[in-house]
Scaffold this motif. Structure first.
Motif, PDB file in Angstrom:
ATOM      1  N   LEU A 102       0.830  -1.206   0.000  1.00  0.00           N
ATOM      2  CA  LEU A 102       0.000   0.000   0.000  1.00  0.00           C
ATOM      3  C   LEU A 102       0.866   1.258   0.000  1.00  0.00           C
ATOM      4  CD1 LEU A 102      -3.084   0.451   0.038  1.00  0.00           C
ATOM      5  CD2 LEU A 102      -2.916   0.763   2.519  1.00  0.00           C
ATOM      6  N   LEU A 103       1.928   1.253   0.784  1.00  0.00           N
ATOM      7  CA  LEU A 103       2.836   2.395   0.797  1.00  0.00           C
ATOM      8  C   LEU A 103       3.553   2.549  -0.542  1.00  0.00           C
ATOM      9  CD1 LEU A 103       4.373   2.053   4.386  1.00  0.00           C
ATOM     10  CD2 LEU A 103       2.600   3.649   3.614  1.00  0.00           C
ATOM     11  N   ASN A 104       3.912   1.422  -1.164  1.00  0.00           N
ATOM     12  CA  ASN A 104       4.519   1.494  -2.493  1.00  0.00           C
ATOM     13  C   ASN A 104       3.563   2.131  -3.501  1.00  0.00           C
ATOM     14  OD1 ASN A 104       6.871   0.253  -1.602  1.00  0.00           O
ATOM     15  ND2 ASN A 104       6.235  -1.786  -2.258  1.00  0.00           N
ATOM     16  N   SER A 105       2.309   1.747  -3.447  1.00  0.00           N
ATOM     17  CA  SER A 105       1.325   2.329  -4.360  1.00  0.00           C
ATOM     18  C   SER A 105       1.181   3.826  -4.129  1.00  0.00           C
ATOM     19  CB  SER A 105      -0.033   1.639  -4.190  1.00  0.00           C
ATOM     20  OG  SER A 105       0.007   0.325  -4.677  1.00  0.00           O
ATOM     21  N   LEU A 106       1.169   4.241  -2.870  1.00  0.00           N
ATOM     22  CA  LEU A 106       1.079   5.673  -2.583  1.00  0.00           C
ATOM     23  C   LEU A 106       2.313   6.412  -3.103  1.00  0.00           C
ATOM     24  CD1 LEU A 106      -0.391   5.616   1.045  1.00  0.00           C
ATOM     25  CD2 LEU A 106      -1.558   6.273  -1.062  1.00  0.00           C
ATOM     26  N   LEU A 155       6.722  -3.172 -23.574  1.00  0.00           N
ATOM     27  CA  LEU A 155       7.904  -3.951 -23.946  1.00  0.00           C
ATOM     28  C   LEU A 155       9.072  -3.055 -24.341  1.00  0.00           C
ATOM     29  CD1 LEU A 155       9.253  -6.653 -24.385  1.00  0.00           C
ATOM     30  CD2 LEU A 155       8.241  -6.744 -26.683  1.00  0.00           C
ATOM     31  N   PRO A 156       8.886  -2.019 -25.199  1.00  0.00           N
ATOM     32  CA  PRO A 156      10.018  -1.106 -25.444  1.00  0.00           C
ATOM     33  C   PRO A 156      10.523  -0.423 -24.185  1.00  0.00           C
ATOM     34  CG  PRO A 156       8.335  -0.816 -27.121  1.00  0.00           C
ATOM     35  CD  PRO A 156       7.755  -1.718 -26.082  1.00  0.00           C
ATOM     36  N   LEU A 157       9.615  -0.049 -23.282  1.00  0.00           N
ATOM     37  CA  LEU A 157      10.050   0.569 -22.029  1.00  0.00           C
ATOM     38  C   LEU A 157      10.852  -0.410 -21.188  1.00  0.00           C
ATOM     39  CD1 LEU A 157       6.864   2.590 -20.966  1.00  0.00           C
ATOM     40  CD2 LEU A 157       9.034   3.502 -21.787  1.00  0.00           C
ATOM     41  N   TYR A 158      10.457  -1.673 -21.182  1.00  0.00           N
ATOM     42  CA  TYR A 158      11.213  -2.672 -20.415  1.00  0.00           C
ATOM     43  C   TYR A 158      12.617  -2.844 -20.998  1.00  0.00           C
ATOM     44  CZ  TYR A 158      12.751  -7.183 -18.654  1.00  0.00           C
ATOM     45  OH  TYR A 158      13.488  -8.185 -18.078  1.00  0.00           O
ATOM     46  N   VAL A 167      15.616  -2.021 -14.160  1.00  0.00           N
ATOM     47  CA  VAL A 167      14.607  -3.047 -13.921  1.00  0.00           C
ATOM     48  C   VAL A 167      14.652  -3.481 -12.458  1.00  0.00           C
ATOM     49  CG1 VAL A 167      13.883  -5.395 -14.529  1.00  0.00           C
ATOM     50  CG2 VAL A 167      14.642  -3.826 -16.311  1.00  0.00           C
ATOM     51  N   ASN A 168      13.451  -3.718 -11.903  1.00  0.00           N
ATOM     52  CA  ASN A 168      13.307  -4.140 -10.511  1.00  0.00           C
ATOM     53  C   ASN A 168      13.759  -3.060  -9.534  1.00  0.00           C
ATOM     54  OD1 ASN A 168      12.265  -6.241  -8.899  1.00  0.00           O
ATOM     55  ND2 ASN A 168      14.321  -6.953  -8.375  1.00  0.00           N
ATOM     56  N   THR A 169      13.475  -1.815  -9.893  1.00  0.00           N
ATOM     57  CA  THR A 169      13.710  -0.673  -9.004  1.00  0.00           C
ATOM     58  C   THR A 169      12.469   0.214  -9.020  1.00  0.00           C
ATOM     59  OG1 THR A 169      14.670   0.732 -10.734  1.00  0.00           O
ATOM     60  CG2 THR A 169      16.178  -0.710  -9.509  1.00  0.00           C
ATOM     61  N   TYR A 170      12.413   1.130  -8.064  1.00  0.00           N
ATOM     62  CA  TYR A 170      11.305   2.082  -8.024  1.00  0.00           C
ATOM     63  C   TYR A 170      11.281   2.955  -9.278  1.00  0.00           C
ATOM     64  CZ  TYR A 170      10.431   1.003  -3.095  1.00  0.00           C
ATOM     65  OH  TYR A 170      10.116   0.362  -1.913  1.00  0.00           O
ATOM     66  N   TRP A 171      12.458   3.286  -9.796  1.00  0.00           N
ATOM     67  CA  TRP A 171      12.523   4.175 -10.953  1.00  0.00           C
ATOM     68  C   TRP A 171      11.877   3.560 -12.193  1.00  0.00           C
ATOM     69  CZ3 TRP A 171      13.548   8.825  -9.508  1.00  0.00           C
ATOM     70  CH2 TRP A 171      14.399   9.063  -8.432  1.00  0.00           C
ATOM     71  N   ASN A 249      10.268  -7.695 -10.083  1.00  0.00           N
ATOM     72  CA  ASN A 249      10.342  -9.106  -9.689  1.00  0.00           C
ATOM     73  C   ASN A 249      10.349  -9.272  -8.173  1.00  0.00           C
ATOM     74  OD1 ASN A 249      10.572  -9.991 -12.408  1.00  0.00           O
ATOM     75  ND2 ASN A 249      12.766  -9.507 -12.380  1.00  0.00           N
ATOM     76  N   ASP A 250      10.790  -8.263  -7.463  1.00  0.00           N
ATOM     77  CA  ASP A 250      10.880  -8.319  -6.008  1.00  0.00           C
ATOM     78  C   ASP A 250       9.517  -7.970  -5.418  1.00  0.00           C
ATOM     79  OD1 ASP A 250      11.545  -8.256  -3.366  1.00  0.00           O
ATOM     80  OD2 ASP A 250      13.138  -6.765  -3.552  1.00  0.00           O
ATOM     81  N   ASP A 251       8.943  -8.870  -4.614  1.00  0.00           N
ATOM     82  CA  ASP A 251       7.610  -8.619  -4.059  1.00  0.00           C
ATOM     83  C   ASP A 251       7.601  -7.464  -3.063  1.00  0.00           C
ATOM     84  OD1 ASP A 251       9.046  -9.874  -2.087  1.00  0.00           O
ATOM     85  OD2 ASP A 251       7.475 -11.301  -1.527  1.00  0.00           O
ATOM     86  N   ARG A 252       8.747  -7.064  -2.564  1.00  0.00           N
ATOM     87  CA  ARG A 252       8.792  -5.905  -1.664  1.00  0.00           C
ATOM     88  C   ARG A 252       8.566  -4.591  -2.407  1.00  0.00           C
ATOM     89  NH1 ARG A 252      14.541  -6.706   0.990  1.00  0.00           N
ATOM     90  NH2 ARG A 252      14.958  -6.959  -1.253  1.00  0.00           N
ATOM     91  N   LEU A 253       8.710  -4.599  -3.736  1.00  0.00           N
ATOM     92  CA  LEU A 253       8.498  -3.397  -4.533  1.00  0.00           C
ATOM     93  C   LEU A 253       7.127  -3.370  -5.201  1.00  0.00           C
ATOM     94  CD1 LEU A 253      11.964  -3.235  -6.357  1.00  0.00           C
ATOM     95  CD2 LEU A 253      11.295  -2.126  -4.217  1.00  0.00           C
ATOM     96  N   TYR A 254       6.318  -4.413  -4.999  1.00  0.00           N
ATOM     97  CA  TYR A 254       5.027  -4.478  -5.675  1.00  0.00           C
ATOM     98  C   TYR A 254       4.104  -3.347  -5.242  1.00  0.00           C
ATOM     99  CZ  TYR A 254       5.896  -9.271  -7.345  1.00  0.00           C
ATOM    100  OH  TYR A 254       6.395 -10.380  -7.964  1.00  0.00           O
TER     101      TYR A 254
END
Length: 309
Positions: A102-106, A155-158, A167-171, A249-254
């Protein structure tokens, strides 16, 4: 001296006799037509309201049930009231990972929406108030961006994020959310309707630079439009599921929607997750409702101004 004989006036044409038994047609009953139209419109609105509120009603009722009552009772009937127990289980599951989601979404939503709205308003203001070479052609490119679905560019953004090591960061989720072609279009419409050119000329004559004119003069006038674009961006960022699925990929960043999706994929192996998915979906709707209720005074006036531009 000649005399001239006066011509007598022609007698009036005889009035044709009125046929017996023939009456003029009565005026149409507009009152009956208006009542019928009103009933039809209200009926359609009632059907749409029921269709819209039925899933939310089911979600609210289901969040109060235990796992057994979810399958043993009617979908719209109440069972044993377990709302607080379900909420406690949601917040405590897996060391409170739902709270982190929830905090990640905010974070993704508030930061990205605020910066995206500021960029969109500045671009729309520039397209409206400044004359530069190729202005309409560049604005046409912006309109083409409105027509492209966001899933097409994921896909181009990935691939770009992979080359940059994001990849796999907040940015990886924040940076793509800063671009909002629809927000630029709305900002230009609001700028044309809210910001008179004479006010800007007066500010320049008083010695204000372009940046100060935008920040001190134009931006306060664009406050309703700013809030309207912010809410559109807020909703899009909060519901950004596919972009987060591609990048993280990291569930802590979902974000919360991706986390609930992953739980829902495991309900057959872990049935205890089913009530958590339901009450988590209800909790995930609350920030959107709060945002719209708190900012409704601004976005209503903003939508009206955009409609009568």
């Amino acid at each position: 001296m000649s005399t001239q004989t006066a011509t007598p006036d022609a007698p009036p044409a005889p009035t044709p006799p009125r046929r017996a038994g023939r009456r003029s047609a009565p005026p149409p009953d507009r009152r009956g037509r208006g009542t019928t139209s009103r009933v039809m419109v209200n009926g359609i609105l009632a059907v749409v309201a029921v269709y819209t509120l039925m899933p939310l009603t089911w979600l609210l009722i289901a969040s109060t049930k235990s796992y057994r009552d979810l399958f043993a009772t009617n979908p719209f009937s109440l069972g044993d009231f377990q709302f607080l127990a379900n909420l406690t289980a949601l917040l405590d599951y897996n060391d409170g990972v739902f709270v982190r989601w929830l905090l990640n979404s905010l974070l993704y939503t508030v930061v990205a929406s605020g910066l995206s709205t500021l960029i969109s308003v500045a671009c729309g203001y520039a397209f409206d108030k400044y004359a530069f070479r190729g202005r309409e052609k560049w604005f046409g490119v912006v309109l083409v961006g409105v027509l492209i679905p966001s899933t097409v560019v994921q896909l181009p953004l990935y691939l770009m994020a992979s080359e940059l090591g994001l990849v796999n960061t907040y940015w990886a989720v924040l940076i793509p959310s800063l671009v909002n072609p629809f927000g630029v279009y709305l900002a230009r419409v609001f700028s044309e309707g809210y910001v008179p050119g004479e006010v800007l000329e007066a500010a320049r004559m008083d010695g204000a630079g372009e940046v100060r004119t935008f920040v001190k003069v134009a931006l306060p006038m664009l406050a309703p439009g700013f809030v309207t674009i912010f809410l559109f961006s807020f909703t899009a960022s909060w519901n950004n599921f596919y972009g987060a699925l591609m990048m993280l990929n990291d569930d802590r960043l979902y974000p919360v929607n991706l986390g609930l999706y992953m739980w829902n994929q495991n309900v057959y192996q872990q049935p205890e997750l089913y009530p958590l998915v339901i009450i988590g979906s209800l909790v995930a709707v609350v920030p959107l409702i709060v945002a719209f209720l708190c900012l409704q005074r601004f976005w209503r006036s903003g939508l009206t101004a955009g409609a009568v531009k």
